[in-house]
Design an enzyme around this catalytic site. Structure first.
Site, mmCIF file in Angstrom:
data_model
loop_
_atom_site.group_PDB
_atom_site.id
_atom_site.type_symbol
_atom_site.label_atom_id
_atom_site.label_comp_id
_atom_site.label_asym_id
_atom_site.label_seq_id
_atom_site.Cartn_x
_atom_site.Cartn_y
_atom_site.Cartn_z
ATOM 1 C CB ALA A 63 10.388 2.515 -7.187
ATOM 2 C CB VAL A 64 5.488 3.784 -8.566
ATOM 3 C CG1 VAL A 64 4.232 3.851 -9.441
ATOM 4 C CG2 VAL A 64 5.505 2.494 -7.771
ATOM 5 N NE ARG B 177 14.303 15.007 0.652
ATOM 6 C CZ ARG B 177 14.192 13.778 0.131
ATOM 7 N NH1 ARG B 177 15.236 13.194 -0.395
ATOM 8 N NH2 ARG B 177 13.057 13.114 0.172
ATOM 9 C CB CYS C 195 1.538 -3.872 -5.884
ATOM 10 S SG CYS C 195 2.160 -3.899 -4.199
ATOM 11 C CD GLN D 59 3.183 -8.344 -0.851
ATOM 12 O OE1 GLN D 59 2.338 -8.793 -0.091
ATOM 13 N NE2 GLN D 59 3.271 -7.055 -1.138
ATOM 14 C CB SER E 293 10.791 -2.863 -6.307
ATOM 15 O OG SER E 293 9.942 -3.891 -6.738
ATOM 16 N N GLY E 294 8.440 -2.931 -3.873
ATOM 17 C CA GLY E 294 7.164 -2.448 -3.363
ATOM 18 C C GLY E 294 7.339 -1.483 -2.209
ATOM 19 N NE ARG F 171 8.426 -5.655 1.458
ATOM 20 C CZ ARG F 171 7.576 -4.888 0.774
ATOM 21 N NH1 ARG F 171 7.320 -5.144 -0.498
ATOM 22 N NH2 ARG F 171 6.946 -3.902 1.367
ATOM 23 C CG HIS G 50 4.464 -8.189 -5.241
ATOM 24 N ND1 HIS G 50 5.726 -7.853 -4.804
ATOM 25 C CD2 HIS G 50 3.654 -7.166 -4.856
ATOM 26 C CE1 HIS G 50 5.686 -6.686 -4.192
ATOM 27 N NE2 HIS G 50 4.453 -6.237 -4.212
ATOM 28 C CG ASN H 154 6.590 -5.263 -7.279
ATOM 29 O OD1 ASN H 154 7.314 -6.086 -7.852
ATOM 30 N ND2 ASN H 154 7.075 -4.292 -6.529
#
Lengths: 342, 342
Positions: free
Chosen positions: A16-17, A42, A131, A158, A161-162, A244, A251, A324
């Site tokens: 994601a990041v 992989r 984050c 939060q 996606s974190g 969360r 966030h 975030n």
């Protein structure tokens, strides 16, 4: 560091990041000659297309870092511990977005708006803070600079996606089960490595990362320890509760502070308004305040709901929101790189 | 008050709380001879079936309260202001679940586990506190009793059912729009009477009820003022930040307290464990902590994540969760009635 024709690597390119780092490097016209996308064996061979160009993901091995000037790491602490020193040995500067080296004494922990001078004399590894820490210190820096801050009590709200792409998918699936919410199955959150998993849709989970013996989670301890390091104030009183939510990205933080000097809500608003990277959204009479849904895709840290605590002469409340994945991760990492090549 | 063959009325019978009051009266075998379901003219004629019996909703008029012993009001402040005194005039005791009379000096504001003695000498109207207040004072009462409490800073994580059935429906609809979340339309939250509305799905809204000139919302001021009244301590320092979440039912609260006496996490756990109506769920090593999704339909207030604040000798954090329609509203109202007929 030279400021053009840089060879850049992104470790964790499929995450994601990692994908946000690639997008932002291109968007901000970072002076990169080449961008090497690295991930696990992989994922090797995966094609990633951004801005009309296709990047093919390669497996991360020590030799991947030959000729690399800057390596962004965002593939988890164990990968950073395994490869960061290999990259540094080969002449790269590592900007690490994991918690692997953040509290190491010889590793600067940097938010460019807050402590750019910490970059001086680094030893090849620079840590990007957590984050939830980044957006809080970015918003509080102008207040600290003008009025001093002696105490912070923060409760976070939060986004999933974190916890990575899998957590986003999990929320997407679970959100369809509004009627059957009492029997939703969970596999990822609160933490893939935890023993028990709980639904995040229509829920709030007061656990991010694993627990320490103190009863605090590692996420809470990160906020507490990193804030002191970034603000270079070991006496600063910080405590955190991290929660969360069923939010995809963005966030939010309910932050209580005590300033050293007497001040007012208006003065705090002015200080935040004139700071870079921070946007004041604070007009209760028109229902103007930051919300995570609207922070998605934005670079800035948004601050609102600033008000006086009636019980303490120097007590104030703030509501701080940011994307975030951007300011909380990818963007801040790139801003560190930009600071290095300035 | 006599303790059998009571004639009971529920005003706001078709609402989220009104229907829970009926269910709970039957479940708890409240000594009611008759239960009259009252609502607006628009809802008159609606049939409500619970426990094999069908109730037909009638329009609320002053004469509705002839012969009524106990009237539960849960149809908004304006209805309470219009009809509560009419009910009292006709001999009924009113248990009011709106904010209409809560801060009136001659109206007791009661959580039976906390201040049952406040019921003595009431003048016909008894107020049920705000949902977010009830669960907090119920959980903190055993701590206050043993160690004293001088300060409370609370950040809430509140469910949409606190804003009524329409808000639940709105969350249900919006939750289907995971992919298109950036263009979700909103009509109800943060408050039906507010000028602007924002999506609650995949979002967190730092506004519950309207804003006061102080910059606090009415919900936050309710928590602050009601807590002082219930605890009978005007010097108690309380401040609140109230936030709405995409959770159907179950309010959560991140609560920081300072005790008067020195104590330990273990002593606070023991105090809570031995209190009635409160359940300790606090074992971080096994990931045991309260969550709103699991509080739905439960009578108790759940407490966990109890830990020492490292920065204050008497500072502690707690995470408090309860079903906002039950202990936060319907159940507490009925417990007040049970206390009256005891």
């Amino acid at each position: 560091m030279k400021n053009e024709n840089l060879n850049v690597a992104i470790v964790g390119a499929t995450g994601a990041v990692g994908s946000k780092i690639l997008e932002k490097l291109i968007e901000r016209k970072f002076p990169a000659k080449t961008i090497k996308m690295l991930a696990s064996k992989r994922s090797a061979g995966t094609e990633i297309s951004v801005g009309g160009q296709t990047y093919i993901v390669e497996e991360t091995v020590p030799e991947s870092f030959e000729g690399i000037d800057i390596a962004f790491f965002s593939a988890g602490g164990s990968i950073s511990r395994k490869f960061a020193h290999e990259a540094v040995k080969r002449g790269a500067v590592v900007i690490d977005n994991t918690s692997a080296f953040r509290m190491d004494e010889d590793v600067p922990l940097v938010v460019p708006e807050v402590n750019p001078s910490a970059l001086k004399g680094h030893n090849g590894i620079i840590a990007n803070p957590n984050c939830s820490t980044i957006q809080m210190v970015a918003a509080l820096q102008p207040v600290k600079e003008k009025f001093g801050i002696s105490r912070i009590i923060v409760s976070t709200y939060q986004a999933v996606s974190g916890a990575g792409s899998e957590a986003i998918d999990e929320l997407g699936e679970q959100s369809k089960q509004f009627e059957g919410r009492s029997s939703i199955k969970a596999e990822i959150l609160p933490s893939a490595s935890a023993d028990r998993h709980f639904p995040i849709a229509f829920n709030a989970i007061p656990q991010i990362d694993l627990f320490d013996d103190s009863g605090y989670t590692l996420e809470e301890l990160k906020m507490m320890n990193e804030t002191k390091k970034i603000f270079e104030d070991q006496k600063l009183a910080v405590s955190a509760t991290c929660v969360r939510l069923p939010v995809v990205t963005g966030h939010s933080e309910s932050v209580y502070i005590e300033t050293d000097l007497n001040t007012t809500v208006e003065d705090i608003r002015s200080a935040i308004e004139s700071a870079s990277g921070v946007v004041l959204q604070d007009d209760p009479s028109s229902q103007v305040y930051p919300m995570p849904l609207y922070s998605e895709g934005k670079d800035e840290v948004f601050v609102g709901r600033i008000r006086k605590d009636p019980n303490h002469p120097n007590g104030f409340h703030l509501w701080i929101v940011a994307d975030n994945l951007l300011k909380g991760a990818a963007l801040n990492s790139i801003q560190i790189a930009e600071e290095l090549v300035k």
